[in-house]
Write an enzyme that holds these catalytic residues in place. Sequence first.
Site, PDB file in Angstrom:
ATOM      1  N   GLY A 130       6.891   2.643   2.639  1.00 52.41           N
ATOM      2  CA  GLY A 130       8.356   2.695   2.657  1.00 52.41           C
ATOM      3  C   GLY A 130       9.020   2.019   1.471  1.00 52.41           C
ATOM      4  O   GLY A 130      10.195   1.673   1.537  1.00 52.41           O
ATOM      5  N   LYS A 131       8.300   1.881   0.336  1.00 54.68           N
ATOM      6  CA  LYS A 131       8.900   1.209  -0.825  1.00 54.68           C
ATOM      7  C   LYS A 131      10.046   2.051  -1.400  1.00 54.68           C
ATOM      8  O   LYS A 131      11.100   1.529  -1.737  1.00 54.68           O
ATOM      9  CB  LYS A 131       7.828   0.934  -1.892  1.00 54.68           C
ATOM     10  CG  LYS A 131       6.742  -0.016  -1.387  1.00 54.68           C
ATOM     11  CD  LYS A 131       5.735  -0.337  -2.438  1.00 54.68           C
ATOM     12  CE  LYS A 131       4.818   0.807  -2.807  1.00 54.68           C
ATOM     13  NZ  LYS A 131       3.983   1.301  -1.683  1.00 54.68           N
ATOM     14  N   THR A 132       9.815   3.356  -1.497  1.00 51.35           N
ATOM     15  CA  THR A 132      10.877   4.228  -2.020  1.00 51.35           C
ATOM     16  C   THR A 132      12.073   4.217  -1.083  1.00 51.35           C
ATOM     17  O   THR A 132      13.228   4.147  -1.522  1.00 51.35           O
ATOM     18  CB  THR A 132      10.334   5.671  -2.183  1.00 51.35           C
ATOM     19  OG1 THR A 132       9.099   5.598  -2.888  1.00 51.35           O
ATOM     20  CG2 THR A 132      11.300   6.548  -2.928  1.00 51.35           C
TER      21      THR A 132
ATOM     22  N   GLU B 125     -23.002  11.486  19.421  1.00 55.72           N
ATOM     23  CA  GLU B 125     -21.678  10.980  19.825  1.00 55.72           C
ATOM     24  C   GLU B 125     -21.759  10.253  21.169  1.00 55.72           C
ATOM     25  O   GLU B 125     -21.068   9.250  21.384  1.00 55.72           O
ATOM     26  CB  GLU B 125     -20.648  12.122  19.885  1.00 55.72           C
ATOM     27  CG  GLU B 125     -20.402  12.834  18.563  1.00 55.72           C
ATOM     28  CD  GLU B 125     -20.104  11.907  17.403  1.00 55.72           C
ATOM     29  OE1 GLU B 125     -19.506  10.830  17.624  1.00 55.72           O
ATOM     30  OE2 GLU B 125     -20.497  12.239  16.262  1.00 55.72           O
TER      31      GLU B 125
ATOM     32  N   PRO C  73       0.815  -1.212   0.000  1.00 51.85           N
ATOM     33  CA  PRO C  73       0.000   0.000   0.000  1.00 51.85           C
ATOM     34  C   PRO C  73       0.854   1.270   0.000  1.00 51.85           C
ATOM     35  O   PRO C  73       2.042   1.203   0.346  1.00 51.85           O
ATOM     36  CB  PRO C  73      -0.793  -0.099   1.315  1.00 51.85           C
ATOM     37  CG  PRO C  73      -0.528  -1.425   1.882  1.00 51.85           C
ATOM     38  CD  PRO C  73       0.655  -2.008   1.217  1.00 51.85           C
TER      39      PRO C  73
ATOM     40  N   GLY D 131       2.772   4.618   0.938  1.00 53.45           N
ATOM     41  CA  GLY D 131       3.373   5.163   2.162  1.00 53.45           C
ATOM     42  C   GLY D 131       3.980   4.149   3.101  1.00 53.45           C
ATOM     43  O   GLY D 131       4.253   4.450   4.260  1.00 53.45           O
TER      44      GLY D 131
HETATM   45  P1  ATP Z   1       4.024   5.335  -2.485  1.00 50.69           P
HETATM   46  O1  ATP Z   1       3.541   3.960  -2.814  1.00 50.69           O
HETATM   47  O2  ATP Z   1       2.909   6.277  -2.198  1.00 50.69           O
HETATM   48  O3  ATP Z   1       5.045   5.879  -3.440  1.00 50.69           O
HETATM   49  P2  ATP Z   1       6.041   4.413  -0.645  1.00 50.69           P
HETATM   50  O4  ATP Z   1       5.638   3.056  -0.185  1.00 50.69           O
HETATM   51  O5  ATP Z   1       7.104   4.507  -1.681  1.00 50.69           O
HETATM   52  O6  ATP Z   1       4.762   5.238  -1.044  1.00 50.69           O
HETATM   53  P3  ATP Z   1       7.773   6.081   0.871  1.00 50.69           P
HETATM   54  O7  ATP Z   1       7.790   7.169  -0.150  1.00 50.69           O
HETATM   55  O8  ATP Z   1       8.957   5.218   0.980  1.00 50.69           O
HETATM   56  O9  ATP Z   1       6.477   5.205   0.663  1.00 50.69           O
HETATM   57  O10 ATP Z   1       7.454   6.677   2.309  1.00 50.69           O
HETATM   58  C1  ATP Z   1       6.991   8.014   2.485  1.00 50.69           C
HETATM   59  C2  ATP Z   1       7.519   8.539   3.806  1.00 50.69           C
HETATM   60  O11 ATP Z   1       6.896   7.840   4.888  1.00 50.69           O
HETATM   61  C3  ATP Z   1       9.001   8.311   3.989  1.00 50.69           C
HETATM   62  O12 ATP Z   1       9.744   9.381   3.504  1.00 50.69           O
HETATM   63  C4  ATP Z   1       9.138   8.181   5.485  1.00 50.69           C
HETATM   64  O13 ATP Z   1       9.198   9.447   6.089  1.00 50.69           O
HETATM   65  C5  ATP Z   1       7.830   7.546   5.904  1.00 50.69           C
HETATM   66  N1  ATP Z   1       7.915   6.076   6.024  1.00 50.69           N
HETATM   67  C6  ATP Z   1       7.191   5.174   5.327  1.00 50.69           C
HETATM   68  N2  ATP Z   1       7.466   3.926   5.701  1.00 50.69           N
HETATM   69  C7  ATP Z   1       8.408   4.021   6.659  1.00 50.69           C
HETATM   70  C8  ATP Z   1       9.113   3.064   7.441  1.00 50.69           C
HETATM   71  N3  ATP Z   1       8.871   1.749   7.299  1.00 50.69           N
HETATM   72  N4  ATP Z   1      10.022   3.511   8.334  1.00 50.69           N
HETATM   73  C9  ATP Z   1      10.251   4.835   8.470  1.00 50.69           C
HETATM   74  N5  ATP Z   1       9.615   5.787   7.771  1.00 50.69           N
HETATM   75  C10 ATP Z   1       8.700   5.407   6.875  1.00 50.69           C
END
Ligand code: ATP
Length: 496
Positions: free
Chosen positions: A116-118, A339, A112, A114
């Site tokens: 942390g794939k990037t 509520e 999903p 956000g």
């Molecule tokens: P997308 O699919 O939307 O491109 P993504 O999976 O590539 O998202 P990232 O771009 O790696 O997500 O994460 C966005 C930000 O969220 C990171 O810069 C970091 O600050 C935080 N983050 C996400 N996952 C982690 C993690 N596992 N540990 C620490 N920080 C995280």
Amino acid sequence: MKLALKEVLLGTALAILVFLAVRGFDITPLILIAAMVLVLKFTVDNRSQSSRFDVIERKGVSTTIPQVAFSDIGGQDVAKREFKEALDFIRLDQEVRALGIRPLKGILLVGPPGTGKTLMAKAAANYTNSVFIAASGSQFVEMYAGVGAKRVRQLFKKAYSEAEKAGKQAAIIFIDEIDVLGAKRGKNVSHMEYDQTLNELLTQIDGITVNQNIRLLVVGATNRADLLDSALLRPGRFDRIVKVDLPDRRGRLQILKIHAKGKPLADDVDLDKVAQSTFGFSGAHLESIMNEAAIQALRCRRQQITNEDLREAVEKVMLGERLERTPTEQERIRIAYHEAGHAVISEKVNAGSVASVTIVSRGNALGYMRQHEEDDRYLYTKDELLGRIQVCMAGAMAEELVFGQRSTGSLGDIEQAEKIAKKVIYSGLSDLGVVSSELPTMTLSRTINQIIQEQECIVREYLAANINKLHILAEVLLEQEKLSGQELRGILHQSA
Ligand code: ATP
């Protein structure tokens, strides 16, 4: 060689000009023409240069190794382990060659947004001492035939040249949203262009060989692996798939701790409690919570982040910014009872489950009651699901009891209750028993109705018998606007 040829031509042109001038020819028109040609060439060069590399430069080509390490990524233990194992193919290059193992060309990160794939891809570049080139699938999508394919070629060329320039032996190309460019062929409206782009990507991946001086690895990221063309996933291409899921409670705590670094926390802050109350949040959400909490502390001119800042931040990330909506006094009273109804039933179904209840508008909600789970939950029994339907319908039931009528304020609750009722039905937990996914719409809607109505009866009876709790809670909410779970339980205890 190219440079030397240019210099020879330039020198010859200059010599001719000097010769003509000495012979008494008027060389002014020639100089003017040459200047115009030079200006034209400069403009065209600049243009093509920028279009050649815009794929990556828009996203910011990183010719250095990113400073992200695997230790900066919280949770994701399994994903990190699998990913590192795959990356060792690059680190142990000599051994891999000696054993005649074919090179690892592609790794797909699936999960999903956000999660942390990037970050993972950047950490991979760090781990393997590679240059990192990032692009997004949507950057390859163009109206004009052939442009996407050309950009793919440029991307790969760029990766090799950047690695050479940086003196590295490996390069990682990261393609985010790879599903945009790698969707099943023949599915898109302007499919010829998409197909050409994907074909080019396949050709480039196939072109990676073990004998190259620079080892290239393509890391793709998507949250819709099911959309990808099977040709991309076949052995020899993206044949390693690493799942990057939403973090569990332990992972959430690690992520919160990572993002709490450099942020002064007050003594009353318990990050484990925050991790506990944020089931379903991604790493990006958790990063945002820590950031919002710090902003909230700044707003209040405090030196440290308090528990209250974090609670406010969780609600902001979950529901949106507080709104300056001012409902009429009649509406405020209705919202307070609504509520209060949710809160009373939530405590009946699951004692200690209310985290907070408020009648302050936030995001799309005029008021809201937030629950926290004791632990991450992945399975529910029938009773638990029915209990959740009761909590959903309790707002409407409280309104009906006190004002004789429900209002449109229950729309979101009904949608939620319907979803849960569907879960009951399709999990084979309703009176229908196990059902097929092609259940006739009439039967489905009749059963949903029946399930919700039965739960409404239970809620109505309970609230009617405990109407004093509703009155007291609504009164306190109208006065204070917001109650923590603890305060709420104190009031319910006193009014019992
Ligand atoms: P997308 O699919 O939307 O491109 P993504 O999976 O590539 O998202 P990232 O771009 O790696 O997500 O994460 C966005 C930000 O969220 C990171 O810069 C970091 O600050 C935080 N983050 C996400 N996952 C982690 C993690 N596992 N540990 C620490 N920080 C995280």
